[in-house]
Write a protein that holds these residues in place. Structure first.
Motif, PDB file in Angstrom:
ATOM      1  N   MET A   1       0.836  -1.190   0.000  1.00 45.72           N
ATOM      2  CA  MET A   1       0.000   0.000   0.000  1.00 45.72           C
ATOM      3  C   MET A   1       0.874   1.245   0.000  1.00 45.72           C
ATOM      4  O   MET A   1       1.959   1.252   0.533  1.00 45.72           O
ATOM      5  N   SER A   2       0.370   2.286  -0.559  1.00 44.77           N
ATOM      6  CA  SER A   2       1.052   3.564  -0.602  1.00 44.77           C
ATOM      7  C   SER A   2       1.176   4.132   0.803  1.00 44.77           C
ATOM      8  O   SER A   2       0.254   4.009   1.610  1.00 44.77           O
ATOM      9  N   PRO A   3       2.287   4.797   1.129  1.00 49.17           N
ATOM     10  CA  PRO A   3       2.410   5.373   2.475  1.00 49.17           C
ATOM     11  C   PRO A   3       1.378   6.468   2.736  1.00 49.17           C
ATOM     12  O   PRO A   3       1.057   6.759   3.865  1.00 49.17           O
ATOM     13  N   LEU A   4       0.851   7.064   1.670  1.00 44.28           N
ATOM     14  CA  LEU A   4      -0.147   8.117   1.848  1.00 44.28           C
ATOM     15  C   LEU A   4      -1.536   7.562   2.164  1.00 44.28           C
ATOM     16  O   LEU A   4      -2.357   8.261   2.719  1.00 44.28           O
ATOM     17  N   THR A   5      -1.807   6.311   1.769  1.00 39.73           N
ATOM     18  CA  THR A   5      -3.136   5.747   1.959  1.00 39.73           C
ATOM     19  C   THR A   5      -3.053   4.331   2.512  1.00 39.73           C
ATOM     20  O   THR A   5      -3.540   3.394   1.896  1.00 39.73           O
ATOM     21  N   PRO A   6      -2.478   4.131   3.686  1.00 39.86           N
ATOM     22  CA  PRO A   6      -2.310   2.775   4.202  1.00 39.86           C
ATOM     23  C   PRO A   6      -3.621   2.084   4.563  1.00 39.86           C
ATOM     24  O   PRO A   6      -3.661   0.872   4.661  1.00 39.86           O
ATOM     25  N   HIS A   7      -4.690   2.819   4.746  1.00 40.48           N
ATOM     26  CA  HIS A   7      -5.949   2.238   5.202  1.00 40.48           C
ATOM     27  C   HIS A   7      -7.012   2.106   4.110  1.00 40.48           C
ATOM     28  O   HIS A   7      -8.098   1.644   4.372  1.00 40.48           O
ATOM     29  N   LEU A   8      -6.714   2.508   2.903  1.00 40.01           N
ATOM     30  CA  LEU A   8      -7.706   2.445   1.833  1.00 40.01           C
ATOM     31  C   LEU A   8      -7.591   1.117   1.097  1.00 40.01           C
ATOM     32  O   LEU A   8      -6.649   0.883   0.346  1.00 40.01           O
ATOM     33  N   THR A   9      -8.557   0.256   1.308  1.00 41.09           N
ATOM     34  CA  THR A   9      -8.494  -1.097   0.775  1.00 41.09           C
ATOM     35  C   THR A   9      -8.736  -1.172  -0.731  1.00 41.09           C
ATOM     36  O   THR A   9      -8.435  -2.189  -1.337  1.00 41.09           O
ATOM     37  N   HIS A  10      -9.266  -0.121  -1.329  1.00 42.65           N
ATOM     38  CA  HIS A  10      -9.553  -0.146  -2.763  1.00 42.65           C
ATOM     39  C   HIS A  10      -8.403   0.389  -3.610  1.00 42.65           C
ATOM     40  O   HIS A  10      -8.557   0.616  -4.800  1.00 42.65           O
ATOM     41  N   LEU A  11      -7.234   0.591  -2.992  1.00 37.73           N
ATOM     42  CA  LEU A  11      -6.050   1.032  -3.731  1.00 37.73           C
ATOM     43  C   LEU A  11      -4.948   0.006  -3.548  1.00 37.73           C
ATOM     44  O   LEU A  11      -4.720  -0.482  -2.445  1.00 37.73           O
ATOM     45  N   ASP A  12      -4.250  -0.299  -4.652  1.00 42.59           N
ATOM     46  CA  ASP A  12      -3.125  -1.234  -4.529  1.00 42.59           C
ATOM     47  C   ASP A  12      -1.871  -0.472  -4.094  1.00 42.59           C
ATOM     48  O   ASP A  12      -1.928   0.734  -3.805  1.00 42.59           O
ATOM     49  N   ALA A  13      -0.731  -1.155  -4.070  1.00 41.51           N
ATOM     50  CA  ALA A  13       0.520  -0.561  -3.581  1.00 41.51           C
ATOM     51  C   ALA A  13       0.956   0.639  -4.416  1.00 41.51           C
ATOM     52  O   ALA A  13       1.655   1.518  -3.918  1.00 41.51           O
ATOM     53  N   GLU A  14       0.545   0.687  -5.677  1.00 45.08           N
ATOM     54  CA  GLU A  14       0.895   1.821  -6.542  1.00 45.08           C
ATOM     55  C   GLU A  14      -0.184   2.897  -6.563  1.00 45.08           C
ATOM     56  O   GLU A  14      -0.069   3.864  -7.313  1.00 45.08           O
ATOM     57  N   GLY A  15      -1.226   2.730  -5.791  1.00 42.70           N
ATOM     58  CA  GLY A  15      -2.289   3.728  -5.733  1.00 42.70           C
ATOM     59  C   GLY A  15      -3.361   3.550  -6.790  1.00 42.70           C
ATOM     60  O   GLY A  15      -4.209   4.427  -6.968  1.00 42.70           O
ATOM     61  N   ARG A  16      -3.373   2.429  -7.485  1.00 42.52           N
ATOM     62  CA  ARG A  16      -4.391   2.166  -8.506  1.00 42.52           C
ATOM     63  C   ARG A  16      -5.644   1.572  -7.856  1.00 42.52           C
ATOM     64  O   ARG A  16      -5.549   0.757  -6.954  1.00 42.52           O
ATOM     65  N   ALA A  17      -6.776   1.960  -8.391  1.00 40.73           N
ATOM     66  CA  ALA A  17      -8.046   1.432  -7.899  1.00 40.73           C
ATOM     67  C   ALA A  17      -8.158  -0.050  -8.231  1.00 40.73           C
ATOM     68  O   ALA A  17      -7.732  -0.495  -9.300  1.00 40.73           O
ATOM     69  N   ARG A  18      -8.725  -0.799  -7.285  1.00 35.56           N
ATOM     70  CA  ARG A  18      -8.911  -2.233  -7.489  1.00 35.56           C
ATOM     71  C   ARG A  18     -10.101  -2.700  -6.662  1.00 35.56           C
ATOM     72  O   ARG A  18     -10.462  -2.096  -5.657  1.00 35.56           O
ATOM     73  N   MET A  19     -10.701  -3.789  -7.127  1.00 33.25           N
ATOM     74  CA  MET A  19     -11.748  -4.421  -6.340  1.00 33.25           C
ATOM     75  C   MET A  19     -11.062  -5.286  -5.286  1.00 33.25           C
ATOM     76  O   MET A  19     -10.128  -6.019  -5.596  1.00 33.25           O
ATOM     77  N   VAL A  20     -11.500  -5.194  -4.070  1.00 33.46           N
ATOM     78  CA  VAL A  20     -10.909  -5.968  -2.980  1.00 33.46           C
ATOM     79  C   VAL A  20     -11.183  -7.454  -3.207  1.00 33.46           C
ATOM     80  O   VAL A  20     -12.298  -7.850  -3.546  1.00 33.46           O
ATOM     81  N   ASP A  21     -10.174  -8.268  -3.005  1.00 31.78           N
ATOM     82  CA  ASP A  21     -10.318  -9.718  -3.127  1.00 31.78           C
ATOM     83  C   ASP A  21     -10.921 -10.258  -1.830  1.00 31.78           C
ATOM     84  O   ASP A  21     -10.296 -10.204  -0.777  1.00 31.78           O
ATOM     85  N   VAL A  22     -12.150 -10.758  -1.913  1.00 26.57           N
ATOM     86  CA  VAL A  22     -12.821 -11.285  -0.727  1.00 26.57           C
ATOM     87  C   VAL A  22     -12.930 -12.812  -0.777  1.00 26.57           C
ATOM     88  O   VAL A  22     -13.644 -13.408   0.030  1.00 26.57           O
TER      89      VAL A  22
END
Length: 161
Positions: A1-22
């Protein structure tokens, strides 16, 4: 996860939007309740109360619109999972302070992800439907206070707002 958004589950490590894998999450009973308000002039509320407007019973139509919206949430919110909903109940009643109508939406499922977005979508669309059906009488109506009241189930536990 990006250091700017450690708690946003809909962003990957590069900050791209993604559907959470459940896929690894347990299917559990989940429920969410949302509310919203449509504030209006007293004469408009009286019209809504009678159910005799030119477009019919505005409260009944808004309740059906909310149910339909809950079932279509994943079509409207890009990263929401499509869910098999076991209950959607939308109720339109008078606000306790007499300033308009209060909408509540209660949604349930058994699955790996919650139904907060479905409850909020149901509530929002029901409010929009009330506005649409009453706008000929009152264009100054205000939709406000759409919020999650509570949610139960899942790994994150219960929430009461």
């Amino acid at each position: 996860m990006s250091p700017l958004t450690p708690h946003l589950t809909h962003l990957d490590a590069e900050g791209r939007a993604r559907m959470v894998d459940v896929s690894d999450k347990a299917a559990t009973a989940r429920e969410a309740v949302a509310e919203g308000f449509v504030r209006m002039a007293p004469a408009t509320l009286a019209l809504a109360r009678t159910g005799s407007g030119r477009k019919g019973d505005v409260r009944a139509v808004a309740e059906i619109a909310g149910v339909m919206a809950a079932k279509r949430t994943s079509d409207l919110i890009p990263l929401c999972h499509p869910l098999a909903l076991s209950k959607v109940e939308v109720a339109v009643g008078e606000a306790t302070d007499g300033s308009g109508l209060r909408v509540t939406a209660n949604v349930r499922t058994t699955g790996p992800t919650g139904v907060e977005m479905e409850a909020l979508t149901a509530c929002s669309v029901a409010c929009l439907t009330l506005y649409d059906m009453l706008k000929a009488a009152d264009r100054a109506m205000v939709i406000e206070g759409v919020r999650l009241l509570e949610k139960t189930g899942g790994k994150s536990g219960d929430y009461r707002g």
